[in-house]
Design an enzyme around this catalytic site. Structure first.
Site, PDB file in Angstrom:
ATOM      1  CE  LYS A  85      -4.353  -1.618   1.891  1.00  0.00           C
ATOM      2  NZ  LYS A  85      -4.194  -3.093   1.876  1.00  0.00           N
ATOM      3  CD  GLU A 107     -12.432   4.313   0.595  1.00  0.00           C
ATOM      4  OE1 GLU A 107     -12.118   3.234   1.128  1.00  0.00           O
ATOM      5  OE2 GLU A 107     -12.112   4.644  -0.562  1.00  0.00           O
ATOM      6  CB  SER A 376       0.258  -8.180  -0.780  1.00  0.00           C
ATOM      7  OG  SER A 376      -0.505  -9.045   0.055  1.00  0.00           O
TER       8      SER A 376
HETATM    9  C1  LIG Z   1      -4.994  -4.120   1.344  1.00  0.00           C
HETATM   10  C2  LIG Z   1      -4.237  -5.377   1.184  1.00  0.00           C
HETATM   11  C3  LIG Z   1      -4.520  -6.293   0.140  1.00  0.00           C
HETATM   12  C4  LIG Z   1      -5.664  -6.124  -0.819  1.00  0.00           C
HETATM   13  O1  LIG Z   1      -5.555  -5.083  -1.710  1.00  0.00           O
HETATM   14  P1  LIG Z   1      -5.209  -5.239  -3.252  1.00  0.00           P
HETATM   15  O2  LIG Z   1      -5.605  -3.921  -3.812  1.00  0.00           O
HETATM   16  O3  LIG Z   1      -6.012  -6.363  -3.823  1.00  0.00           O
HETATM   17  O4  LIG Z   1      -3.765  -5.513  -3.362  1.00  0.00           O
HETATM   18  C5  LIG Z   1      -3.707  -7.407   0.007  1.00  0.00           C
HETATM   19  N1  LIG Z   1      -2.693  -7.645   0.871  1.00  0.00           N
HETATM   20  C6  LIG Z   1      -2.408  -6.809   1.884  1.00  0.00           C
HETATM   21  C7  LIG Z   1      -1.281  -7.147   2.804  1.00  0.00           C
HETATM   22  C8  LIG Z   1      -3.168  -5.648   2.080  1.00  0.00           C
HETATM   23  O5  LIG Z   1      -2.870  -4.837   3.112  1.00  0.00           O
END
Ligand SMILES: *Cc1c(COP(=O)(O)O)cnc(C)c1O
Length: 408
Positions: A85, A107, A376
């Site tokens: 993010k 949000e 992620s």
């Molecule tokens: C917010 C989040 C996601 C989901 O968001 P995408 O827009 O689909 O990438 C996935 N993994 C983590 C660790 C997140 O914080």
């Protein structure tokens, strides 16, 4: 193709009053894209503030265990604030500065995007307001605490179901009232054009890095790339490194929750359970009932628990370029458990969805091939959810049913 559309999907369904704001945003973004110095500034900022380039880790123990392709993990968990993010919010921060605006709003459901946005606002010296369903404020106390310490005003939204979709409505209302001073920081590759394009553009830093990294460490392109899909931003980030390489299979993994036939999931595409609709400013496949009312979704991973999905991903899925699958909550706990024990890495619950699918398929491929999992985010934020899930009788039942020896 019409501007802002990906095949049939996308568009910008916004109130007339915001048209001037969107025109300015489109213009500033187009100028930034044309200016190589802007991308350089972004890469430098991410290097000095967020540990970029993030490493690509070879998961040797897991590779041996599954006995097929070599498993590599792209470490977006090592970003500042613990997830991909950061790539998006810091990039939008640079755009806000170019627009000469001084205030940002966002949000947030689970609070991760709120913390990332509040962090960016502190760094850039912007005023910051975060809208959050009152229910979610209660459930996410630690994130609310940090947002406030970072200087953000957190507004609990008490209308409707007091969750994410009510917070989205409230944030749009604020934007309409304050558009001259304020930028709306979209958290993922969704929402009205140009947001999907903006967020995908910043997140492509993941794919650009990892393409070079896998060529350097494996000597050729990966056979498959796996990423979890909530809104779709980490997936689009890594997929863009390989979109033109049609021999690289791109696999998205949605939240299968309690199973695709349970009604308690957030699988829009793999579950064949969603239908086309327009909501929250854009057109995509939404989990909705026959009257167009948005359905309740469920996932053990708050970040994947969303009714819509990126119009870019919907298009790539329809074209057959991206294969969409789903992982259940129980499968996610199993993959998390294995990854922690075998590699000493704690993936976020969201990321663990991608691990599930990679583990299912690694053994199908020869040892000469590589696969990449996009991690992620880090799982530290999930400590209580994970502890609770491992104590749940349904988890023990799941492990027993699989006949797996389990030490815990
Ligand atoms: C917010 C989040 C996601 C989901 O968001 P995408 O827009 O689909 O990438 C996935 N993994 C983590 C660790 C997140 O914080």
């Amino acid at each position: 193709m019409k501007q802002g559309y990906y095949g049939d999907w996308g568009g910008a369904f916004v109130p007339e009053i915001l048209h001037e704001t969107f025109r300015q945003l489109n213009e500033v973004f187009a100028a930034a894209k044309r200016d190589p110095a802007f991308w350089r500034e972004y890469v430098e900022l991410m290097g000095s503030y967020s540990c970029r380039p993030t490493p690509l880790t070879c998961a040797e123990n897991l590779s041996r265990r599954f006995g097929g392709a070599r498993i590599y993990i792209k470490r977006e968990d090592l970003n500042h604030t613990g997830a991909h993010k950061a790539n998006n919010v810091m990039g939008q921060g640079l755009l806000v500065r170019r627009m000469g605006k001084k205030r940002v709003i966002a949000e947030t459901g689970a609070g991760q995007h709120g913390v990332a946005t509040a962090t960016m606002a502190a760094k850039f010296g912007f005023e910051c307001t975060i809208y959050m369903g009152a229910e979610d404020v209660q459930r996410q106390r630690p994130n609310v605490f940090w947002m406030e310490k970072l200087g953000a005003r957190v507004v609990p939204v008490t209308s409707g179901s007091q969750t994410l979709k009510d917070a989205i409505n409230e944030a749009f209302r604020d934007w309409v009232a304050n558009m001259d001073s304020t930028h709306y920081v979209m958290g993922t590759v969704c929402g009205p054009h140009p947001f999907p394009e903006i967020v995908a553009w910043f997140q492509k830093i993941i794919g650009e890095e990892v393409r070079g990294q896998i060529l350097a460490s494996h000597g050729k392109l990966p056979a498959r790339v796996y990423a979890c899909v909530g809104g779709g931003s980490n997936a689009m980030g890594i997929f863009q490194g390989f979109l033109a390489d049609t021999q690289v299979e791109l696999v998205g993994v949605e939240a299968g929750g309690k199973g695709l036939t349970s009604g308690q999931h957030a699988s829009r595409l793999a579950g064949h359970d969603a239908s086309p609709g327009v909501a929250q400013g854009y057109k995509t496949m939404f989990l909705q009932d026959d009257d167009g009312q948005m359905r309740d979704t469920h996932s053990v991973a708050a970040g994947l628990d969303y009714i819509g999905v990126s119009p870019i991903i919907t298009d790539l899925w329809q074209q057959g370029r991206v294969r969409m699958t789903a992982a259940t909550d129980a499968e996610v706990m199993e993959a998390l458990d294995l990854t922690i024990r075998q590699e000493g890495i704690i993936p976020a619950l969201e990321s663990a969805h991608a691990f599930v699918q990679a583990f299912k398929e690694a053994g199908e491929l020869p040892e000469s091939e590589a696969i990449i999992i996009n991690q992620s985010g880090r799982g530290d934020k999930d400590i209580f959810t994970i502890a609770h899930a491992f104590n749940d009788p349904s988890w023990k039942e799941f492990i027993r049913a699989k006949g797996r020896e389990y030490a815990a």
